[in-house]
Design a protein around this motif. Structure first.
Motif, PDB file in Angstrom:
ATOM      1  N   TYR A  60       0.839  -1.201   0.000  1.00  0.00           N
ATOM      2  CA  TYR A  60       0.000   0.000   0.000  1.00  0.00           C
ATOM      3  C   TYR A  60       0.881   1.261   0.000  1.00  0.00           C
ATOM      4  O   TYR A  60       0.670   2.185  -0.800  1.00  0.00           O
ATOM      5  N   ASN A  61       1.877   1.291   0.859  1.00  0.00           N
ATOM      6  CA  ASN A  61       2.780   2.452   0.914  1.00  0.00           C
ATOM      7  C   ASN A  61       3.494   2.677  -0.416  1.00  0.00           C
ATOM      8  O   ASN A  61       3.644   3.804  -0.868  1.00  0.00           O
ATOM      9  N   ARG A  62       3.947   1.570  -1.020  1.00  0.00           N
ATOM     10  CA  ARG A  62       4.660   1.682  -2.299  1.00  0.00           C
ATOM     11  C   ARG A  62       3.741   2.263  -3.369  1.00  0.00           C
ATOM     12  O   ARG A  62       4.125   3.123  -4.159  1.00  0.00           O
ATOM     13  N   MET A  63       2.496   1.817  -3.380  1.00  0.00           N
ATOM     14  CA  MET A  63       1.551   2.303  -4.384  1.00  0.00           C
ATOM     15  C   MET A  63       1.284   3.793  -4.197  1.00  0.00           C
ATOM     16  O   MET A  63       1.262   4.551  -5.161  1.00  0.00           O
ATOM     17  N   LEU A  64       1.108   4.211  -2.962  1.00  0.00           N
ATOM     18  CA  LEU A  64       0.888   5.636  -2.691  1.00  0.00           C
ATOM     19  C   LEU A  64       2.088   6.464  -3.137  1.00  0.00           C
ATOM     20  O   LEU A  64       1.959   7.487  -3.794  1.00  0.00           O
ATOM     21  N   MET A  65       3.293   5.978  -2.765  1.00  0.00           N
ATOM     22  CA  MET A  65       4.501   6.751  -3.066  1.00  0.00           C
ATOM     23  C   MET A  65       4.759   6.830  -4.552  1.00  0.00           C
ATOM     24  O   MET A  65       5.312   7.815  -5.030  1.00  0.00           O
ATOM     25  N   SER A  66       4.375   5.790  -5.292  1.00  0.00           N
ATOM     26  CA  SER A  66       4.602   5.796  -6.735  1.00  0.00           C
ATOM     27  C   SER A  66       3.421   6.381  -7.490  1.00  0.00           C
ATOM     28  O   SER A  66       3.404   6.348  -8.718  1.00  0.00           O
ATOM     29  N   GLY A  67       2.405   6.857  -6.767  1.00  0.00           N
ATOM     30  CA  GLY A  67       1.248   7.441  -7.411  1.00  0.00           C
ATOM     31  C   GLY A  67       0.441   6.440  -8.222  1.00  0.00           C
ATOM     32  O   GLY A  67      -0.156   6.785  -9.250  1.00  0.00           O
ATOM     33  N   ILE A  68       0.429   5.199  -7.777  1.00  0.00           N
ATOM     34  CA  ILE A  68      -0.317   4.161  -8.494  1.00  0.00           C
ATOM     35  C   ILE A  68      -1.775   4.169  -8.038  1.00  0.00           C
ATOM     36  O   ILE A  68      -2.046   4.136  -6.849  1.00  0.00           O
ATOM     37  N   LYS A  69      -2.683   4.235  -9.016  1.00  0.00           N
ATOM     38  CA  LYS A  69      -4.088   4.510  -8.703  1.00  0.00           C
ATOM     39  C   LYS A  69      -4.869   3.264  -8.294  1.00  0.00           C
ATOM     40  O   LYS A  69      -5.782   3.333  -7.502  1.00  0.00           O
ATOM     41  N   ASP A  70      -4.544   2.149  -8.917  1.00  0.00           N
ATOM     42  CA  ASP A  70      -5.299   0.944  -8.581  1.00  0.00           C
ATOM     43  C   ASP A  70      -4.434  -0.302  -8.768  1.00  0.00           C
ATOM     44  O   ASP A  70      -3.311  -0.234  -9.272  1.00  0.00           O
ATOM     45  N   VAL A  71      -5.005  -1.424  -8.366  1.00  0.00           N
ATOM     46  CA  VAL A  71      -4.225  -2.654  -8.332  1.00  0.00           C
ATOM     47  C   VAL A  71      -3.826  -3.131  -9.730  1.00  0.00           C
ATOM     48  O   VAL A  71      -2.723  -3.647  -9.924  1.00  0.00           O
ATOM     49  N   SER A  72      -4.691  -2.905 -10.714  1.00  0.00           N
ATOM     50  CA  SER A  72      -4.321  -3.392 -12.055  1.00  0.00           C
ATOM     51  C   SER A  72      -3.113  -2.617 -12.593  1.00  0.00           C
ATOM     52  O   SER A  72      -2.244  -3.188 -13.249  1.00  0.00           O
ATOM     53  N   GLN A  73      -3.068  -1.321 -12.254  1.00  0.00           N
ATOM     54  CA  GLN A  73      -1.895  -0.528 -12.658  1.00  0.00           C
ATOM     55  C   GLN A  73      -0.631  -1.052 -11.949  1.00  0.00           C
ATOM     56  O   GLN A  73       0.443  -1.149 -12.547  1.00  0.00           O
ATOM     57  N   MET A  74      -0.786  -1.429 -10.695  1.00  0.00           N
ATOM     58  CA  MET A  74       0.331  -1.971  -9.914  1.00  0.00           C
ATOM     59  C   MET A  74       0.848  -3.256 -10.550  1.00  0.00           C
ATOM     60  O   MET A  74       2.045  -3.452 -10.731  1.00  0.00           O
TER      61      MET A  74
END
Lengths: 281, 192
Positions: free
Chosen positions: A46-60
């Motif tokens: 979750y932290n990594r996604m926030l820091m990388s500005g990733i909007k949703d899980v499919s983008q991740m």
């Protein structure tokens, strides 16, 4: 325009299914975090996604699949590198009092520091061995699966501001010298002395996927297995049991226990509080 | 069961607040309580023993992988973050400090919210930093009950003031919070 929309953190958090993401990391790159405790992994993802500005899980997922550097960074982030010199001073005190006398009986000493991270505890061990006159006949195998951390460990350079706390730890651990004799200070950093590095072998080893690589007299693996589920803990404990000579010593983190693993009756408790165990003959 | 667990975050002024709370909670209080209190990294958690003497409940340091049980009060070991897994067992991490703290209230609250969803009560008490605010938000988002100590009543008002920003269900003085918990506990028993 869509990109400018703020991330819905609540939705993002709800979406994260760690198992799904860990499967991709494993299938595509062989990084195996599938048997790690989930709450911790979810927090890091979750932290990594926030820091990388990733909007949703499919983008991740897409990012992990298509961006090798991103995946490598993520892998490093899922491995915890937080450590200290002489972390838990009472443990090192006990090591000095209860384990060093046993090591002194060996003509040469092999030590495996599993999950050495950025090296602080391996240097602590080197210092202790020096002060007890055992360093010259010792080899410390310091291993980790995080190559970035290993590179850092090899350099042995740490920020100045940490030294005060390390010095306190060292003194509480029963250090015999002035801690400053072990490093040189320069440009806001300290560098550990070469004489401490001579007998440390830094190597990439993954506890989850790699096997025994040497027979050793002492294993230190502290605050590594707290991240593992029970099955993986058992697997790694078997690996350690196989690696130790009879009468060899196993040191865990002060909040880790052999009690709930399959190997509990294979060891004697040398220091119950500090989690120091001796393999039975 | 309405609620399966209570998580509490407390910092400066915490010993007095906990002493008061535990002297009031009755022996048969069944909902497990997990508390993060900001303490020194070198603490040996002797204060848990001290607090235990004033308490009707069994207070203990959480063990790794321990199963959370009714009627117990758990604290993290010094210098570790405490998390709750979906199977309602404890896990630890030594991740970076969060809000200058390890253990951090947010880390406990966020993982507890995930594990217990709307079966969780989250409480922020006295303290002088903002740890706990985002954790309490997560509890609220996932349907749990959120309570903040009335800043007027708190020894240090900064942490409750910060937590109030999320719009908690209740803002109450400590005594009333304890009364409410006792009431919830009774309802729990009558609606098993």
């Amino acid at each position: 325009m869509n990109n400018r929309k703020p991330i819905d953190t609540h939705q993002l958090h709800l979406q994260i299914n760690p198992a799904e993401i860990l499967d991709i990391l494993y299938q595509k790159y062989g990084y195996d975090f599938r048997q790690y405790s989930e709450a911790h992994i979810k927090r890091r993802l979750y932290n990594r996604m926030l820091m990388s500005g990733i909007k949703d899980v499919s983008q991740m997922k897409g990012r992990i699949m298509n961006d090798e550097l991103f995946a490598a960074d993520l892998m490093h982030e899922l491995s915890i590198t937080v450590t200290e010199m002489f972390r838990d001073p009472k443990f090192y005190k006990s090591l000095r009092e209860n384990v060093i006398p046993i090591l002194k009986t060996y003509p040469f000493i092999k030590i495996w520091h599993a999950g050495c991270s950025t090296g602080e505890e391996a240097y602590s061990m080197a210092i202790l061995l020096k002060e007890e006159g055992l360093y010259d006949r010792s080899t410390i195998y310091a291993t980790d699966f995080n190559q970035q951390a290993l590179n850092h460990a090899k350099e042995g350079i740490y920020p100045n501001e940490l030294i005060k706390e390390y010095t306190t730890n060292y003194q509480l651990a029963g250090g015999k010298e002035s801690f400053s004799t072990y490093y040189s200070s320069n440009y806001g950093h300290v560098i550990m002395h070469q004489s401490l590095k001579n007998n440390i072998v830094w190597a990439n080893h993954n506890l989850v996927t790699d096997s025994v690589f040497a027979e050793v007299h002492l294993i230190l693996c502290r605050n590594v297995m707290i991240y593992f589920d029970k099955n993986l803990q058992n697997k790694v404990q078997n690996l350690f049991h196989e690696s130790l000579v009879k009468g060899g010593i196993l040191c865990l983190g002060t909040k880790e226990s052999l009690r709930f693993t399959d190997l509990y009756d294979q060891y004697l408790e040398l220091d119950k509080t500090q989690r120091i165990y001796k393999k039975k003959y | 069961m309405l609620y399966d667990a209570i998580v509490i975050g407390v910092s400066a002024g915490g010993i007095n607040a906990m002493k008061k709370m535990f002297s009031m909670l009755p022996k048969h209080f069944a909902i497990p309580i997990i508390i993060v209190s900001h303490i020194s990294a070198r603490s040996d958690n002797q204060w848990i023993r001290f607090l235990n003497e004033k308490s009707n409940l069994a207070l203990k340091e959480a063990d790794e992988k321990e199963i959370i049980e009714p009627g117990k009060v758990y604290f993290p070991p010094a210098n570790y973050h405490l998390l709750i897994e979906k199977d309602r067992t404890f896990s630890f991490t030594i991740d970076e400090k969060i809000n200058f703290a390890r253990p951090s209230i947010d880390v406990l609250f966020e993982s507890a919210a995930d594990a217990y969803k709307n079966k969780l009560i989250g409480i922020v008490l006295t303290g002088s930093n903002s740890d706990g605010t985002s954790g309490l938000k997560r509890i609220k988002d996932l349907g749990g009950l959120t309570i903040v100590q009335d800043p007027e009543d708190a020894e240090y008002d900064f942490m409750p003031e910060s937590a109030i920003s999320i719009g908690p269900d209740h803002i109450l003085p400590l005594e009333k919070i304890t009364d409410l918990l006792i009431k919830m506990n009774k309802q729990n028993i009558s609606k098993p």
